[in-house]
Scaffold this motif. Structure first.
Motif, PDB file in Angstrom:
ATOM      1  N   VAL A  23       0.839  -1.200   0.000  1.00  0.00           N
ATOM      2  CA  VAL A  23       0.000   0.000   0.000  1.00  0.00           C
ATOM      3  C   VAL A  23       0.878   1.254   0.000  1.00  0.00           C
ATOM      4  O   VAL A  23       0.625   2.197  -0.760  1.00  0.00           O
ATOM      5  CB  VAL A  23      -0.959  -0.003   1.210  1.00  0.00           C
ATOM      6  N   LEU A  26       2.119   2.894  -3.266  1.00  0.00           N
ATOM      7  CA  LEU A  26       1.123   3.392  -4.217  1.00  0.00           C
ATOM      8  C   LEU A  26       0.495   4.656  -3.636  1.00  0.00           C
ATOM      9  O   LEU A  26      -0.268   4.599  -2.675  1.00  0.00           O
ATOM     10  CB  LEU A  26       0.060   2.314  -4.461  1.00  0.00           C
ATOM     11  N   ASP A  28      -1.851   7.992  -3.181  1.00  0.00           N
ATOM     12  CA  ASP A  28      -3.270   8.245  -3.392  1.00  0.00           C
ATOM     13  C   ASP A  28      -3.475   8.852  -4.781  1.00  0.00           C
ATOM     14  O   ASP A  28      -2.786   9.794  -5.173  1.00  0.00           O
ATOM     15  CB  ASP A  28      -3.795   9.194  -2.313  1.00  0.00           C
ATOM     16  N   ARG A  49      -5.114   3.346  -6.537  1.00  0.00           N
ATOM     17  CA  ARG A  49      -5.409   3.700  -5.145  1.00  0.00           C
ATOM     18  C   ARG A  49      -6.246   4.969  -5.092  1.00  0.00           C
ATOM     19  O   ARG A  49      -5.935   5.960  -5.744  1.00  0.00           O
ATOM     20  CB  ARG A  49      -4.122   3.914  -4.358  1.00  0.00           C
ATOM     21  N   SER A  50      -7.288   4.893  -4.275  1.00  0.00           N
ATOM     22  CA  SER A  50      -8.153   6.035  -4.012  1.00  0.00           C
ATOM     23  C   SER A  50      -8.354   6.072  -2.500  1.00  0.00           C
ATOM     24  O   SER A  50      -9.125   5.284  -1.951  1.00  0.00           O
ATOM     25  CB  SER A  50      -9.488   5.857  -4.715  1.00  0.00           C
ATOM     26  N   GLU A  52      -7.918   5.051   1.028  1.00  0.00           N
ATOM     27  CA  GLU A  52      -7.530   3.753   1.602  1.00  0.00           C
ATOM     28  C   GLU A  52      -7.973   2.580   0.733  1.00  0.00           C
ATOM     29  O   GLU A  52      -7.659   1.433   1.025  1.00  0.00           O
ATOM     30  CB  GLU A  52      -8.119   3.606   3.014  1.00  0.00           C
ATOM     31  N   ARG A  53      -8.700   2.860  -0.330  1.00  0.00           N
ATOM     32  CA  ARG A  53      -9.236   1.816  -1.207  1.00  0.00           C
ATOM     33  C   ARG A  53      -8.243   1.471  -2.310  1.00  0.00           C
ATOM     34  O   ARG A  53      -7.707   2.359  -2.984  1.00  0.00           O
ATOM     35  CB  ARG A  53     -10.549   2.315  -1.821  1.00  0.00           C
ATOM     36  N   ILE A  54      -7.990   0.182  -2.493  1.00  0.00           N
ATOM     37  CA  ILE A  54      -7.108  -0.312  -3.556  1.00  0.00           C
ATOM     38  C   ILE A  54      -7.955  -1.132  -4.527  1.00  0.00           C
ATOM     39  O   ILE A  54      -8.733  -1.996  -4.117  1.00  0.00           O
ATOM     40  CB  ILE A  54      -5.984  -1.221  -2.993  1.00  0.00           C
ATOM     41  N   ILE A 121      -0.754  -5.745  -0.211  1.00  0.00           N
ATOM     42  CA  ILE A 121      -1.924  -5.945  -1.065  1.00  0.00           C
ATOM     43  C   ILE A 121      -1.878  -7.395  -1.535  1.00  0.00           C
ATOM     44  O   ILE A 121      -0.945  -7.802  -2.230  1.00  0.00           O
ATOM     45  CB  ILE A 121      -1.895  -4.995  -2.277  1.00  0.00           C
TER      46      ILE A 121
END
Length: 128
Positions: A23, A26, A28, A49-50, A52-54, A121
């Protein structure tokens, strides 16, 4: 139109639990291209990555089955919004891989389920 309907049907697909990246590597709003396995026929994938969302997708255009891009600088990226294929310019939504522009409108990229464990990830187990 591809006959492959799921990420795990792609030749060389790694097993659930395989590490796709970290994480912290990568940023944001960033995209990354990676490959695993046999260099002659690697399993190519994209990480997005957006916050905390992968999101992870097979690097394979739904229109023609070719990689969306072989180099990150060739992948059209609109952070948090969309990515597009450098060959036919099909545009896919960031959050679900749905094609919203191009010859494959209505189709989607092959999503790879992911889980985050201690900053890694990983490919998540398949839902049954």
């Amino acid at each position: 139109m591809s006959e492959i309907a799921a990420w795990h049907q792609v030749p060389g697909a790694p097993a659930p639990g395989s590490r796709l990246g970290l994480v912290d590597e990568l940023a944001d709003g960033a995209a990354a291209l990676h490959a695993l396995g046999d260099p002659a026929q690697p399993f190519r994938y994209i990480l997005l990555r957006s916050g905390e969302r992968i999101y992870a997708y097979v690097n394979r255009c739904a229109h023609f089955g070719v990689p969306l891009a072989n180099k990150l600088e060739h992948l059209g990226v609109k952070p948090h919004s969309s990515i597009h294929c450098c060959v036919h310019y099909a545009r896919y939504r960031w959050q679900d891989g749905y094609c919203e522009y191009g010859d494959c409108v209505g189709e989607s990229l092959l999503a790879i389920p992911v889980s985050i464990v201690a900053g890694e990830i990983l490919i998540a187990e398949q839902a049954k």
